[in-house]
Design an enzyme around this catalytic site. Structure first.
Site, PDB file in Angstrom:
ATOM      1  N   SER A 249       4.994  -5.015  14.020  1.00  0.00           N
ATOM      2  CA  SER A 249       3.549  -5.251  13.962  1.00  0.00           C
ATOM      3  C   SER A 249       3.196  -6.539  14.708  1.00  0.00           C
ATOM      4  CB  SER A 249       3.089  -5.269  12.504  1.00  0.00           C
ATOM      5  OG  SER A 249       1.703  -5.105  12.389  1.00  0.00           O
TER       6      SER A 249
ATOM      7  N   HIS B 219       4.131   2.319   7.631  1.00  0.00           N
ATOM      8  CA  HIS B 219       4.004   1.242   8.615  1.00  0.00           C
ATOM      9  C   HIS B 219       5.221   0.330   8.614  1.00  0.00           C
ATOM     10  CE1 HIS B 219       2.334  -1.761  11.195  1.00  0.00           C
ATOM     11  NE2 HIS B 219       2.173  -2.651  10.225  1.00  0.00           N
TER      12      HIS B 219
END
Length: 334
Positions: free
Chosen positions: A143, A298
């Site tokens: 991320s 995620h």
């Protein structure tokens, strides 16, 4: 729950199974880092003392440097690190720092999380730990951490980079979601009564699908606090909303930076639907490798740590620098 999982459920498609971990119970007690890393180092860079989890510092093989995302800590890679060291690359080194204003890192100006400062921090940590490095260096980022390692590689400030790996970060998707992130942050619990309740929330909400990884990483994401009713509790270590001014800078131009980085590249995603146009074209042109792990959310490195660890090692093996010794002429020849 990840939006992809809603799609699977709506279509009555069974999700692929997650990896089994050593924790098959409902226990939510915290786990300590020594079961996953060998040491914890304090590395001073500028105004900050960075906490860095390490394994294999005395080894001579490749160095894997793992950067976490916003709001996480180096222990997001705990299960990945253990799998790598226990696998086919025992001579490697694995380091996972806590970024400024995250985990156990301390210092001044902790809330200054511009991309430029984060890249300076990351490069500084590596240079401090491995001065005059001649070993293969593989940079891995999840991320926000993916943006940091991509820009660090593109800056050419580090030598011997054998590979760049981004985990579940795509510029197009990230930029599209910026406006909704404050809503997501505000929807989270403001505090928790106990560490165990924080772990439970992460698992039950689907934020982390592996209970073992949640037991390891979540305790580093919260700090003691006094709640509004005067009782003791736990709140978030990193206040994400005040960093909103930096979000656009983290992700803007990331696809171009990643594609143009002067090294081998791997993108690990939970689904091809997350590729933006620039990455899709580059992928078809063979400019980077793509690894899909559709069972994960995620935090892929926590949901599927063995798969991610295998992907990291396999990628390095395919792209490692080969040192061919120069043959010296025989002394008896004229």
């Amino acid at each position: 729950m990840d939006f992809r999982q809603h799609i699977f459920k709506a279509r009555n498609i069974p999700l692929p199974p997650l990896e089994s971990t050593t924790d098959d119970t409902e226990q939510l007690t915290p786990l300590e880092w020594p079961g996953y890393f060998e040491s914890q180092q304090a590395i001073a860079v500028g105004d900050t003392t960075f906490n860095v989890y390490c394994s294999g510092l005395a080894n001579t093989g490749p160095i894997f440097v793992l950067h976490h995302g916003a709001g996480h800590s180096g222990l997001t890679y705990g299960l990945v690190a253990r799998h790598i060291l226990n696998g086919s690359t025992p001579n490697c080194t694995v380091v996972a720092p806590d970024a400024r204003d995250h985990g156990s890192t301390t210092g001044a100006n902790q809330q200054l999380l511009s991309l430029e400062r984060l890249v300076d921090d990351f490069v500084g940590i590596i240079q401090a730990m491995f001065p005059n490095n001649t070993r293969d260096l593989v940079l891995v980022g999840h991320s926000m951490g993916g943006a940091v390692v991509a820009h660090a590689a593109a800056s050419r400030r580090l030598g011997n980079i054998a590979g760049l790996i981004l985990i579940d970060i795509v510029e197009g998707s990230a930029m599209d979601s910026l406006s909704s992130i404050p809503t997501f942050i505000n929807a989270r619990p403001k505090s928790f009564a106990t560490i165990e309740s924080a772990i439970r929330w992460h698992v039950e909400s689907g934020a982390i699908q592996s209970t073992e990884s949640a037991r390891l990483s979540v305790p580093t994401l919260i700090v003691p606090t006094t709640k509004e009713d005067g009782s003791a509790g736990w709140t978030w270590r990193t206040r994400l909303l005040p960093t909103e001014e930096y979000w656009h800078g983290w992700y803007s131009g990331l696809s171009k930076t990643f594609i143009s980085a002067p090294t081998a590249k791997l993108l690990v995603l939970a689904g091809t639907d997350r590729l933006d146009k620039e990455l899709l074209i580059a992928q078809m042109q063979g400019k980077f490798q793509l690894e899909l792990l559709p069972a994960a959310g995620h935090t892929i490195q926590e949901d599927l740590p063995n798969r991610v660890g295998d992907a990291i090692v396999s990628f390095w093996k395919r792209n490692q620098r080969v040192n061919i010794p120069i043959r010296q002429p025989d002394s008896h020849l004229p």
